[in-house]
Design an enzyme around this catalytic site. Structure first.
Site, PDB file in Angstrom:
ATOM      1  CG  HIS A 303       8.313  80.151  67.082  1.00  0.00           C
ATOM      2  ND1 HIS A 303       8.117  80.207  68.455  1.00  0.00           N
ATOM      3  CD2 HIS A 303       8.897  78.948  66.837  1.00  0.00           C
ATOM      4  CE1 HIS A 303       8.543  79.097  69.008  1.00  0.00           C
ATOM      5  NE2 HIS A 303       9.028  78.305  68.057  1.00  0.00           N
ATOM      6  CG  ASP A 430      21.401  63.046  58.569  1.00  0.00           C
ATOM      7  OD1 ASP A 430      21.645  62.058  59.291  1.00  0.00           O
ATOM      8  OD2 ASP A 430      22.280  63.748  58.051  1.00  0.00           O
ATOM      9  CB  SER A 445      11.801  76.398  67.504  1.00  0.00           C
ATOM     10  OG  SER A 445      10.660  75.601  67.336  1.00  0.00           O
TER      11      SER A 445
END
Length: 481
Positions: A303, A430, A445
């Site tokens: 992004h 996990d 990110s």
């Protein structure tokens, strides 16, 4: 002798005798009159009751018609709403762009009650395809095999007659990328001076002033002061101070358009000239490098870098990528997404490359030799969005100094999501990652997403209400920057 009247009873004369039949006749007449009155009363009451009944019936009929009309309107509205929902769901399930690999058979299944018709081929100029010659049933699996350089446009029709949209089918070369998953420090220089907001200050006379209010607004980029280029915040502040109380002309970029505005600076309590705006000329942060390609270019974040105050994509003059060390991890929880804190040392020895592009699909640039060393893993083929499956996958990220794969579950795939960064929905499963981070945290990110040995995307967002869940961008979207 005189005569004496007899006081006894004597029969009456004939004219004085009462006829009993007359009495009965009078009574009969009276009874008939009374009966007639009663009948008239009954008829009147019956008429009144009939009027009431008719009025009630008319009211019930009107209510029935109103109820029937409302029911019809409700059914019509429900039909329109259901049709609209169906149209939206089908439309959102059809991608605007489908990428296919050149020379390979590509299969995809949209599973919608629609048909597609190929209406043009890019390398033919004006299409010579007869109408209806290439018709595709999109409720079944579709298999395509194309050559490089070709491109197609397919018109999609719901139920075969209601046009939804035109879909571009683009042919791309197969590509392999090196997944990185390492944290990086980011420094971006704005293209001009960014206006964060306007403010007020007191003048020497104690009066509140705000010269820039209603003239400048958040998200503006100031490019020039009195015709002179300005790129740094300090230089801009100094130019305003030196201008004194004279009117200053600012060249401003707003929503992609340039304009000149005039503002007269005013003095504050210290005698300094100001225009009452908050400005910024750079941004810093920590993210994750997603990939390195065969040309030594990188992609990161998934992004764009937005200004923290204006929430707008920053116009970038240039930027630098730095090596960083994660010094703290704040574990995510419900309502708190958590955060990775990195230490960035802005020195040439820790530079990893140059940032050349800041877009909604991520940040991109060129690696130096130090960054190329980070790409030590084997390159993986990219997975196109139509190949992604709901089910197990992995993300590659760095937690506590160790870069490794962690298990996630892909819960949904949006082929044509409105938000380019949220095509993939995933949940961290996990246990080791959950124990350290609680799921997805800020700073992750750009972490690569891998499924079935293919590079399919990158993590972009975390769901604030549940830090285990988040979103990702398709890798093909990042490659389209």
């Amino acid at each position: 002798m005189g005569h004496r009247k007899d006081k006894g009873n004597h029969p009456k004369e004939a004219g004085d005798i009462m006829d009993i039949s007359d009495i009965y006749d009078k009574r009969a007449i009276r009874d008939r009159k009374d009966a007639s009155v009663r009948n008239d009363a009954i008829k009147q009451r019956a008429g009144e009751e009939m009027v009431v009944l008719l009025q009630n019936w008319k009211r019930k009929l009107r209510r029935y018609r109103i109820y029937r009309s409302l029911l019809c309107l409700g059914l019509a509205a429900s039909f329109v709403a259901l049709t609209g929902m169906l149209y939206y769901q089908v439309d959102s399930s059809v991608p605007s762009v489908i990428n296919v690999r050149a020379g390979e058979e590509e299969s995809f299944r949209l599973g919608i009650p629609a048909r597609g018709e190929i209406i043009s081929v890019s390398d033919q100029g004006t299409s010579n395809i007869p109408q209806g010659a290439v018709d595709i049933d999109l409720s079944k699996t579709v298999t395509l095999k194309t050559s490089l350089g070709s491109g197609y446009q397919m018109q999609v029709k719901l139920f075969g007659f209601l046009t939804l949209k035109n879909v571009n089918i683009r042919v791309i070369e197969d590509q392999e990328l090196i997944p990185v998953g390492a944290p990086v420090g980011i420094y971006v220089k704005t293209d001009g001076v960014l206006v964060v907001g306007t403010g007020e200050f007191q003048g020497p006379d104690g009066v509140t002033r705000s010269p820039g209010k209603y003239i400048l607004k958040s998200g503006d980029y100031i490019r020039k002061v009195n015709g002179e280029d300005v790129t740094q915040k300090d230089a801009f502040i100094e130019a305003i101070r030196k201008n004194g109380g004279k009117e200053v002309v600012l060249t401003v970029e707003r929503d992609g358009e340039f304009m000149d505005v005039e503002i007269t600076p005013m003095q504050d309590t210290a005698g300094e000239y100001k225009i009452g705006v908050w400005v910024r000329d750079n941004a810093q942060g920590v993210g994750t490098m997603t990939y390195i390609d065969s040309q030594g270019n990188f992609g990161a974040l998934g992004h764009g870098i937005t200004d923290v105050d204006t929430s707008t994509l920053m116009h970038m003059e240039g930027g630098t990528l730095y090596q960083t060390d994660i010094v703290d991890i704040q574990k995510g929880s419900s309502g708190n997404p958590g955060e990775m804190t990195g230490m960035i040392i802005y020195s040439d020895e820790r530079t990893l490359g140059e940032i050349t592009d800041n877009s909604e699909r991520g940040i991109f640039g060129v690696c130096n030799d130090r960054a190329l060393v980070m790409g030590c893993r084997e390159p993986l083929p990219i997975g196109l969005k139509q190949e992604i499956q709901v089910g197990p996958a992995q993300i590659l990220c760095t937690v506590e100094g160790d870069t490794r794969y962690y298990d996630v579950e892909i819960t949904a795939v949006h082929l044509d999501h409105d938000n380019v960064n949220r095509g993939i929905e995933l949940t961290v499963t996990d246990p080791s990652l959950l124990s350290v981070t609680g799921g997805i945290v800020q700073g992750m990110s750009g972490s690569p997403i891998i499924q079935n040995g293919k590079f399919i995307g990158a993590v972009t967002h975390v769901l604030v209400q549940d830090s285990r869940k988040g979103y990702g961008i398709f890798i093909e979207n990042m490659l389209e920057h």
